[in-house]
Motif scaffolding. Structure first.
Motif, PDB file in Angstrom:
ATOM      1  N   HIS A  61       0.864  -1.192   0.000  1.00  0.00           N
ATOM      2  CA  HIS A  61       0.000   0.000   0.000  1.00  0.00           C
ATOM      3  C   HIS A  61       0.894   1.234   0.000  1.00  0.00           C
ATOM      4  N   LYS A 152      -8.813  -6.316  -5.307  1.00  0.00           N
ATOM      5  CA  LYS A 152      -8.960  -6.846  -3.960  1.00  0.00           C
ATOM      6  C   LYS A 152     -10.353  -6.504  -3.442  1.00  0.00           C
ATOM      7  N   TYR A 154     -12.780  -6.992   0.287  1.00  0.00           N
ATOM      8  CA  TYR A 154     -12.658  -7.196   1.731  1.00  0.00           C
ATOM      9  C   TYR A 154     -13.931  -7.812   2.294  1.00  0.00           C
ATOM     10  N   TYR A 157     -13.681  -4.680   7.652  1.00  0.00           N
ATOM     11  CA  TYR A 157     -13.468  -3.228   7.649  1.00  0.00           C
ATOM     12  C   TYR A 157     -14.759  -2.546   7.170  1.00  0.00           C
ATOM     13  N   ALA A 318       2.112  -1.756   4.729  1.00  0.00           N
ATOM     14  CA  ALA A 318       1.096  -0.741   5.057  1.00  0.00           C
ATOM     15  C   ALA A 318       1.685   0.074   6.207  1.00  0.00           C
TER      16      ALA A 318
END
Ligand code: DUC
Ligand code: ZN
Ligand code: ZN
Length: 477
Positions: A61, A152, A154, A157, A318
């Motif tokens: 990231h 991607k 998720y 989150y 990240a």
């Protein structure tokens, strides 16, 4: 004919073989591999050294917009410089669609962020957080055709997670267009409930981050993702697999012939949940999701690397600065774990850790190292054979390794813009000595020789064959 460069007396390592050869480079690509190659304008002697394909980090990231006043420490400049010092010559970070935003706007914004910065080549994955009708019907298919062929999604989150129905819809687009979906597999509702229970009990120190996301949370998400992949009949790649129970699910699925690919990361090999229990707020440095586990999971992950369960090994870089109100201390020193941004830095240390702990300690062989860190990522994300191997016609992205160099990792040694490394004090053997990107030296014995902006943007091929919608395959009526 005079080559631009010849690397002489190399021990060349690919995902298939280790062999002695010279490597000739002209115009940024490999033009010959063989013994006693002819003259070159520049000779590099690699006697006694492995020469391996440059690493491809397909999970990192960089300069990704974040919510709530939090900022990633690395942009495309510092991130790529750090990656190059660690032997990585291609990065694939994420253009992240924010809810309500068009995916194309996210891609355009991300190109602006990258402009004139990368010192190595780069491609983009997408993150799909809002799969509206328009996104599914128009934007995604168009972007896939333009070279953004992986995305991607998720399961957790709050601002990113998709429902199962949405996941299925995204998988169906991937099936129709030949794209690869990467899945962050954790059960969001279980995490929410466990977190609430921990909060009620006053257990909010960094250590309890791991307790809020136990093995079963990842196991269930992994199994559910596998099931949806099977139902839609499209491959998926499970990212940052951390726990023994998730590994078991993946092995089970692969044993049934399902096209399930998996990735793991250094933090799951050399960190455990105990690191989150460091004194004071220090444990926050290790908060990432999924969390580091225990010795048994480390063992299961190593076993999965050695036996082909895992296709790729990425950093999931990240980076959030520790002593910084835009980083881990966004809500102050001692904030509850729920307020600490998730993620650890690792672009530069990814390859040395796997080389040292894996190859040099005999847990994996050199060909497996190359497959996990370069060849398989290139194949899975549509960059092969331009990237990921040492072959005639491939880009001359390569690393001359000093496999006996002893290095104690300290943050001072690294080139990221983060104020800590989770691997502080760790001793590794093996470090990149010389790193070339398209035939140009970018790092020479720890010194950067590249200019910002010399990295090229890469459009990715579609990694899997496109298929007609379910029920419309020839012969299915
Ligand atoms: N978890 C993620 O899913 N992404 C970034 C870092 C992390 O810890
Ligand atoms: Zn993730
Ligand atoms: Zn990530």
């Amino acid at each position: 004919m005079v080559f631009d460069t010849v690397i002489r007396n190399a021990t060349v390592g690919t995902a298939a073989d280790v062999f002695a050869a010279d490597i000739a480079i002209s115009g940024g690509v490999i033009t010959a591999l063989g013994r006693s190659l002819g003259p070159a304008r520049r000779d590099i002697d690699a006697a006694g050294r492995y020469v391996l394909p440059g690493g491809i980090d397909t999970h990192c990231h960089l300069d990704q917009p974040m919510r709530g006043g939090v900022t990633l420490a690395d942009d495309f400049l510092s991130g790529c410089i750090s990656a190059a010092h660690g032997g990585t010559t291609t990065v694939v970070p994420f253009a992240c669609q924010l809810q309500g935003q068009s995916v194309r706007a996210a891609v355009e914004d991300y190109h602006r962020r990258a402009k004139d910065k990368p010192v190595i080549d780069y491609a983009f994955h997408l993150i799909i957080s809002d799969p509206t009708e328009r996104v599914l019907r128009d934007e995604l298919p168009a972007l896939i055709r333009e070279g953004y062929t992986s995305f991607k999604i998720y399961m957790t989150y709050e601002t990113l997670r998709l429902s199962d129905r949405q996941i299925i819809a995204v998988l169906a687009v991937a099936r129709g267009e030949g794209a690869l979906v990467m899945v962050h597999a954790e059960n969001a509702d279980c995490i929410t409930w466990l977190t609430e229970e921990l909060e009620k009990a006053g257990r909010t120190a960094p250590y309890y981050h791991a307790a809020s996301r136990p093995l079963a949370v990842e196991r269930e998400g992994t199994h559910r993702a596998i099931t949806m992949s099977e139902i839609v009949d499209v491959p998926i790649l499970l990212v940052h697999v951390s726990g023994a129970e998730a590994v078991e699910q993946i092995r089970w699925a692969q044993g049934r012939g399902l096209r399930i690919f998996a990735e793991t990361c250094p933090q799951y090999l050399v960190l455990t949940a105990e690191h989150l229990d460091a004194p004071g707020f220090e444990g926050a440095k290790f908060i990432c999701s999924p969390p580091p586990r225990d010795a048994a999971s480390q063992e299961a992950v190593w076993n999965g690397l050695a036996t082909g369960v895992f296709a790729t090994f990425s950093s999931d870089h990240a980076p959030f600065r520790f002593d910084d109100p835009a980083g881990k201390k966004r809500h102050g020193d001692g904030a509850p774990f729920t307020k600490v941004p998730n993620g650890v830095p690792g672009l530069e240390t990814r390859l040395p850790i796997l080389f040292s702990e894996g190859v040099n300690k005999g847990r994996i062989d050199l060909a497996t190292f190359v497959a996990l860190t370069a060849t398989n990522p290139a194949k899975l994300y549509g960059l092969y054979p331009r990237k990921g191997t040492l072959a005639v016609g491939s880009d001359a992205d390569l690393v001359i390794w000093d496999s006996d160099r002893d290095v104690t990792i300290t943050n001072d040694l690294l080139h990221h813009n983060c104020d800590y490394t989770p691997y502080e004090g760790m001793r590794v053997r093996g470090w990149p000595a010389l790193v070339l990107s398209r035939g140009e030296v970018v790092v020479d014995e720890g010194k950067l020789t590249a200019e910002p902006g010399q990295g090229h943007f890469l459009k990715c091929e579609r990694p899997v064959p496109a298929k007609p919608p379910k029920g419309m395959e020839p012969g299915s009526e």
